[in-house]
Design an enzyme around this catalytic site. Structure first.
Site, PDB file in Angstrom:
ATOM      1  N   PHE A   1     -61.871   4.842 -11.823  1.00  0.00           N
ATOM      2  CA  PHE A   1     -61.061   5.482 -10.793  1.00  0.00           C
ATOM      3  C   PHE A   1     -60.041   6.378 -11.467  1.00  0.00           C
ATOM      4  CE2 PHE A   1     -59.659   4.733  -6.251  1.00  0.00           C
ATOM      5  CZ  PHE A   1     -60.927   4.698  -5.731  1.00  0.00           C
TER       6      PHE A   1
ATOM      7  N   GLN B   1     -47.475  10.521  -1.302  1.00  0.00           N
ATOM      8  CA  GLN B   1     -48.727  10.892  -1.953  1.00  0.00           C
ATOM      9  C   GLN B   1     -49.670  11.608  -0.998  1.00  0.00           C
ATOM     10  OE1 GLN B   1     -51.917   7.875  -3.203  1.00  0.00           O
ATOM     11  NE2 GLN B   1     -51.161   8.666  -5.145  1.00  0.00           N
TER      12      GLN B   1
ATOM     13  N   HIS C   1     -53.385  12.475  -0.661  1.00  0.00           N
ATOM     14  CA  HIS C   1     -54.679  12.142  -1.247  1.00  0.00           C
ATOM     15  C   HIS C   1     -55.465  13.435  -1.341  1.00  0.00           C
ATOM     16  CE1 HIS C   1     -58.532  10.311  -1.938  1.00  0.00           C
ATOM     17  NE2 HIS C   1     -57.984   9.119  -1.990  1.00  0.00           N
TER      18      HIS C   1
ATOM     19  N   LEU D   1     -59.798   9.988   5.601  1.00  0.00           N
ATOM     20  CA  LEU D   1     -59.921   9.817   4.161  1.00  0.00           C
ATOM     21  C   LEU D   1     -61.365   9.887   3.653  1.00  0.00           C
ATOM     22  CD1 LEU D   1     -58.165   9.154   1.719  1.00  0.00           C
ATOM     23  CD2 LEU D   1     -58.729   6.768   2.094  1.00  0.00           C
TER      24      LEU D   1
ATOM     25  N   GLU E   1     -61.715   7.908  -2.931  1.00  0.00           N
ATOM     26  CA  GLU E   1     -61.719   8.351  -4.315  1.00  0.00           C
ATOM     27  C   GLU E   1     -62.946   7.804  -5.042  1.00  0.00           C
ATOM     28  OE1 GLU E   1     -57.905   8.024  -6.072  1.00  0.00           O
ATOM     29  OE2 GLU E   1     -58.642   8.168  -8.112  1.00  0.00           O
TER      30      GLU E   1
ATOM     31  N   ARG F   1     -54.065  11.419  -8.593  1.00  0.00           N
ATOM     32  CA  ARG F   1     -54.184  12.056  -7.283  1.00  0.00           C
ATOM     33  C   ARG F   1     -53.268  13.259  -7.121  1.00  0.00           C
ATOM     34  NH1 ARG F   1     -54.693   6.662  -3.470  1.00  0.00           N
ATOM     35  NH2 ARG F   1     -56.865   6.268  -3.995  1.00  0.00           N
TER      36      ARG F   1
ATOM     37  N   HIS G   1     -51.134  10.376   2.524  1.00  0.00           N
ATOM     38  CA  HIS G   1     -51.847   9.120   2.349  1.00  0.00           C
ATOM     39  C   HIS G   1     -50.945   7.913   2.111  1.00  0.00           C
ATOM     40  CE1 HIS G   1     -55.203   6.598   1.409  1.00  0.00           C
ATOM     41  NE2 HIS G   1     -54.828   6.407   0.176  1.00  0.00           N
TER      42      HIS G   1
ATOM     43  N   ARG H   1     -48.852   6.958  -7.118  1.00  0.00           N
ATOM     44  CA  ARG H   1     -49.624   5.716  -7.201  1.00  0.00           C
ATOM     45  C   ARG H   1     -51.034   6.009  -7.667  1.00  0.00           C
ATOM     46  NH1 ARG H   1     -53.247   3.216  -3.932  1.00  0.00           N
ATOM     47  NH2 ARG H   1     -52.928   4.499  -2.083  1.00  0.00           N
TER      48      ARG H   1
END
Ligand code: SF4
Ligand code: SF4
Ligand code: FES
Ligand code: FES
Lengths: 249, 260, 588
Positions: free
Chosen positions: C131, C244, C246, C260, C263, C294, C359, C394
């Site tokens: 990730f 954040q 995304h 969404l 990821e 991100r 997000h 994050r």
């Protein structure tokens, strides 16, 4: 939730009440007609007690042929209860006829119009006997052996190998019946469905294959039903001289 | 049928806007009626968008449940033209825009208001299911192939569309005796879990009433997560119940060998 | 239901429930907290705005970051800690990051013991996927529905522990006595009736604030309730400027904007291209490419668009089709269906169009790292509502593990606190009367606006002026504008009755959102640098001086919102050591 809502008694709706705008009655109708025609034909054919053999061909309704002196009726009845019971208790056909004949429910989201009728589903007589489906599977499997031997015979014209259209019809019929039995839910359970984990890879692969075929159980149910009727009809017409079997080889 | 005013604003605009007609149930447990709304159609619009449009522009007090708007939470179940659906997954393209679209709350549960209904019964049923109980001394190793089956059941988003459509609940109202397809899915997930150590067959037969299900497959037809509820959960469970309670040969052998 | 009169005579007419620990919010953190508190032998109430099991956690897709080291054996908590700090641009609360990295593996295994079924490796252990920002394959996952698996597991565990769940209930005020928490006041969404919870300790687990933005992956619940409950009760907020975005949300068709796109698509090998087919991440982060953090990816897509190389609907193309249909359907089933059904795009054969969507909020209530206690005795906060853990940005996958680690800690410490506190709880009638009045007032204000209109304007404003890129003028404009929005929000008029009235619910939620938006804008103005998710066009560089403090938000005595700087806690030597090994200058 904050308050418990007391349920008010439901309004009784008339049969077929729904907001659905599609042709929801079409499917059950087709099944009702299709199944009905087959039953009529099969009953008639079974009562005939003749014209079930032609050359090396034997109608699947009469296989294995049991002719005993004390049985005064058509030999078909000695056999037919097995495939009939098999199909009656088949999980797929149950769905189809509960919907088409018992209207329980006629289609999804369509009212049965009898909300206060006592409903016991498959928990009580008569439908509790659906649970014996696996024994009919057993019986049907035994019959399949006879049917396969009939197929072999159907390629044997007086001791010589030959192929007629009838041989192919019987082959196709038995193949489809075998597929129908192989994709049975009870069979799936028997070979792996009862397990929570597979130690043996072969068993898993087999189970996986059967599960895959099982998704199309309805398809096999219908084509094999059609074919078994057709096979009987074919032999019958040949035997009655209405139709001439064509030898290919 | 009473029509709302304030719809004139909608038809204005420079581009040609297509307008869809919605008939939405408005009311509570005691009484209610269908109210007609006109909603301009946008590309890719879903029914929930239309409901939101109504909330924002016409009636802010239209009650509806939703959360994710992506078919992941299972909050927005309703009956669109008589079929249980997730509103956030039902595209307007599926309908003939020239005909009215009916949006009603789920029929099998008591209505709270408008499109929201009281699904608390489902939570009560869930509580009664014996939870996952692992075998002792397990190493917690599992093969992917053994859990594939269970993972299908765990996709359930608890939209209760299957509970709503199941005729045992919807027509025969056997709620206290019958747990409903959603919970057969849950139990199937537990029973087929390779490391679970509890037996729920008796509960399935007696308390959850799996025998009332006549495998007519409406639950499978409506499941938005495409779980093969009947084929993969209910029928295999029924077979297991047969093993234990209806198969005379097995019962006979169990008697003889005193196996439980 | 106009002319509603507040009757101050007695508390009798209220429904009252009493618990040792009250958890507000039933997402991952709330459920985990409730389970832990209950396991510690106190009586627990769990309140949620939606039905149980519908919380935003179900939308988390990619996985739970935990250094269990099943796939990459060299992974350990130290590396996870380092990655988290690096991702957060070293603004994280080091202690939280450390606890998180250390305890996450245990929390994941625990889920499995409770019945969760993660995807497996060939050895039969939990499978992990790569990730963005994680050095190793670290995310324990179940296809692309990890959040659902987690919430269902916790839910099923929770309901068998005797936790009382109060569904569809909104808490509007925390009640205090002698400066300590004594309970909460709220209303049933269903009936509009009021309810009082007496509690010795309260855990906030209410999530974020994404609904303040126009393009967002967050649901209606994300309205900063918890942050504002704490703030109004006198607790401090930190790092609110860090929101954040995304990088991959759906952008077409209009109805689905913001939804969404996990990821995990990039984790599984998805490639980002611009309209010319160029894999643009080569330019912005040649080392990590699509698996960059991100903030970097979101900004890259934004810049590509600004320079005219974006996709037709203002985003970028994300392509996973080279992985083959079978693999995609197995590993990303819900993405496959999402695009197929909502956008008519088959992701096994073609690219998806994606763009940034709001997000997550890294900031939130300031808490003690070990106990999650806020500055108010008896008040705890865990999950997205709490700030500090993620610093300026994050990492994907760190959120689910955050929920578990700090949810458990909150439950544990709140239960302990409640056990020590034997005092009987008294509730102040005036306070109740006030609380009551402040939410029914909306029915009486004739001539006020529709709350949805005010909400729409707020979203526009935040999206355009306090969005991915910020400049001083915009921020000042926004702060000014928020003043009038606050007034408008206070004056909205509600039609209909209190029975399940979404307009009314929105009216209340709006108040929290407006104030939290003010906190976002003011902190953004204060931070004159770019760092992590906070990018200032007028201060494009990261300034090490600004790396020494967190933003702090408090309610002044006169009720106004003030922002300050609070120095970062000093990191102990051994952790510093860890970071120094490979410390990379934080890039923008
Ligand atoms: S298959 Fe069974 S559970 Fe499913 S809808 Fe039909 S009767 Fe109900
Ligand atoms: S099984 Fe399917 S239809 Fe039933 S609640 Fe779950 S997701 Fe909904
Ligand atoms: S289920 Fe159809 S034959 Fe067994
Ligand atoms: S809103 Fe979540 S499923 Fe429709």
């Amino acid at each position: 939730m904050s308050t418990t809502l007391t349920e008010k008694p439901r309004k009784k709706e008339s049969f077929g009440a729904t907001q659905r705008k599609d042709l929801w009655w079409f499917e059950p109708l087709v099944y009702a007609v299709g199944f009905g025609l087959f039953i009529i034909y099969a009953t008639w054919a079974a009562f005939q007690g003749k014209h079930y053999e032609y050359g090396p061909y034997l109608s699947p309704f009469y296989s294995p042929l049991i002719t005993v002196s004390w049985w005064k009726f058509s030999p078909a009845f000695l056999i037919l209860w097995i495939p009939a019971g098999f199909r009656m208790t088949c999980y797929y056909y149950r769905k189809a006829y509960y919907r088409s004949y018992f209207m329980d429910p006629p289609a999804c989201g369509v009212s049965e119009g009898c909300s206060n009728k006592k409903y016991s589903g498959e928990t009580a007589f008569p439908f509790i006997f659906q649970n014996l489906h696996r024994y009919f599977l057993l019986g049907a499997t035994v019959l399949l052996f006879f049917l396969w031997s009939d197929v072999i015979k159907a390629f044997n014209f007086d001791g010589r190998f030959g192929v007629g259209v009838g041989s192919l019809v019987l082959l196709a019929n038995t193949f489809l019946l075998s597929m129908y039995s192989l994709t049975c839910h009870s069979f799936r359970h028997l070979i792996g469905g009862y397990k929570d984990g597979f130690k043996c890879g072969y068993q898993y692969n087999f189970y996986k294959k059967i599960s895959c075929g099982n998704e199309r159980h309805m398809f096999w149910a219908w084509v094999s039903l059609f074919m078994v009727g057709f096979a009987d009809l074919y032999v019958r017409l040949c035997s009655m001289g209405i139709w001439a079997d064509i030898r290919l080889i | 049928m009473n029509k709302e005013e304030s719809q004139s604003q909608i038809s204005s605009g420079d581009k040609k806007v297509r307008i869809a007609t919605f008939k939405v149930y408005r009311g509570d447990r005691e009484k209610g009626n269908e109210v007609e709304y006109k909603v301009p159609v946008e590309e890719g619009m879903v029914v929930l968008d239309a409901i939101h449009y109504i909330q924002k522009n016409i009636s802010p007090d239209l009650a509806v449940r939703w959360n994710c708007k992506a078919a992941k939470c299972g909050s927005c179940s309703a009956e669109v033209n008589g079929k249980p659906r997730l509103m956030c997954k039902t595209r307007l393209d599926d309908f003939d825009i020239n005909e009215e679209i009916k949006v009603y709350p789920m029929k099998s549960f008591p209505i709270i208001k408008d499109l929201a209904c009281d699904v608390s019964w489902n939570y009560e049923v869930n509580k009664k299911i014996t939870p996952f109980t692992p075998k002792e001394n397990t190493t917690w190793k599992m093969n992917q192939r053994d859990i594939d089956r269970v993972q299908e059941f765990r996709k359930c988003i608890e939209c209760f569309a299957c509970q709503n459509v199941c005729h045992v609940i919807r027509e025969h109202d056997l709620k206290p005796k019958f747990a409903g397809p959603r919970f057969f899915v849950r139990v199937a997930g537990l029973e087929m879990h390779p490391l679970d150590d509890v037996d729920r067959l008796e509960a399935l037969k007696d308390d959850m009433g799996i025998g009332f299900c006549n495998i007519t497959k409406c639950c499978t037809e409506v499941c938005p997560e495409d779980i093969h509820i009947t084929d993969n959960a209910i029928i295999p469970l029924k077979e297991r119940v047969v093993d234990r309670y209806y198969d005379p040969v097995r019962m006979f052998f169990r008697k003889i060998f005193k196996k439980k | 239901m106009g002319g509603y009169k507040v009757n101050m005579s007695t508390l009798d007419r209220f429904e009252i429930h009493e618990h040792d620990v009250l958890v507000i919010g039933a997402g991952g953190a709330g459920l985990r907290a409730a389970i832990e508190a209950s396991a510690n032998g106190v009586s627990v109430g769990l309140v949620c705005k939606s039905l149980l099991g519908k919380a935003h956690t179900v939308m988390a897709e990619g996985g739970i970051a935990a250094a269990v080291g099943n796939v990459d054996k060299q992974d350990n908590w130290q590396t996870h800690f380092k990655d988290t700090m690096k991702g957060g641009k070293f603004l994280n609360n080091y202690r939280m990051a450390q606890l998180h990295a250390q305890e996450a593996p245990e929390r994941v295994l625990e889920l499995e013991r409770w019945g969760a079924l993660f995807d497996r490796t060939s050895e039969g252990t939990i499978l992990q996927r790569p990730f963005g920002g994680h050095s190793y394959k670290r995310l324990c996952h179940v296809g692309d529905r990890t959040g659902l698996e987690m919430i269902r597991t916790l839910q099923d565990k929770g309901v068998h522990m005797g936790i009382n769940v109060y569904m569809e209930c909104t808490i509007t005020r925390l009640l205090k006595e002698d400066g300590k928490i004594s309970g909460a006041f709220g209303y049933w969404r269903e009936t509009g009736r009021f309810v009082i919870f007496k509690a010795k300790a309260i855990i906030l687990a209410t999530g974020g604030v994404g609904k303040a933005y126009k393009v967002t992956s967050n649901s209606w619940e994300y309205t900063a309730d918890g942050q504002l409950l704490a703030y109004d009760a006198g607790a401090e907020l930190i790092d609110t400027e860090f929101i954040q975005f995304h990088p991959t949300g759906m952008i077409w068709p209009p109805g689905v904007i913001g939804i969404l796109v996990t990821e995990a698509v990039r984790g599984e090998g998805g490639i980002l291209r611009n309209k010319d087919g160029y894999r643009f991440m080569e330019k912005y982060d040649p080392e990590r490419m699509e698996l960059s953090t991100r903030d970097v990816v979101a900004r890259s897509i934004y810049i590509e668009n600004k320079e005219g190389r974006g996709s037709p609907h203002g985003g970028a193309f994300l392509d996973i089709s080279h992985k083959g249909a079978e693999y995609i359907k197995k590993k990303l089933p819900s993405m496959y269906h999402q695009f197929k059904e909502l956008a008519d795009v088959d992701i096994t054969t073609g690219p998806m169009e994606v763009g940034p969507t709001c997000h997550y909020s890294m900031g939130g209530v300031k808490v003690d790292a070990d106990s999650t206690a806020t500055s108010i005795p008896g008040l705890y906060a865990a999950g997205e509502v709490a700030g500090g853990m993620h610093g300026a940005n994050r990492l994907g996958g760190n959120s689910l593990s955050d929920l578990l680690v700090f949810g458990r800690r909150a439950g544990l410490y709140a239960a302990e606190y409640a056990k020590k506190n034997k005092a009987t709880l008294n509730i102040n009638e005036d306070e109740i009367a006030n609380a009551e009045k402040s939410i029914v007032v909306f029915f009486e204000q004739d001539g006020g606006e529709n709350p949805y209109t005010v909400h729409r304007d707020l979203q526009e404003l935040m999206q355009n002026k306090v969005g991915i890129f910020r400049v001083e003028d915009d921020l000042k404009f926004a702060i000014n504008e928020l003043k009038s929005l606050k007034e408008r929000a206070a004056k909205v008029k509600i039609e209909g009755s209190r029975m399940y009235n979404p307009g009314w619910h929105m009216a209340y939620d709006l108040q929290s959102m407006v104030i939290y938006s003010e906190a976002i804008a003011k902190c953004a103005l204060q931070r004159k640098e770019s760092r992590g998710a906070h990018s200032r066009l007028d201060y494009p560089n990261t300034d090490p001086e600004h790396g020494k403090w967190n933003s702090l938000v408090k309610k002044a005595n006169d009720g106004s919102l003030i922002v300050e700087k609070s120095p970062l806690p000093e990191m102990p030597g051994e952790l510093k050591q860890l970071l120094e090994d490979k410390k990379v200058a934080a890039k923008i």
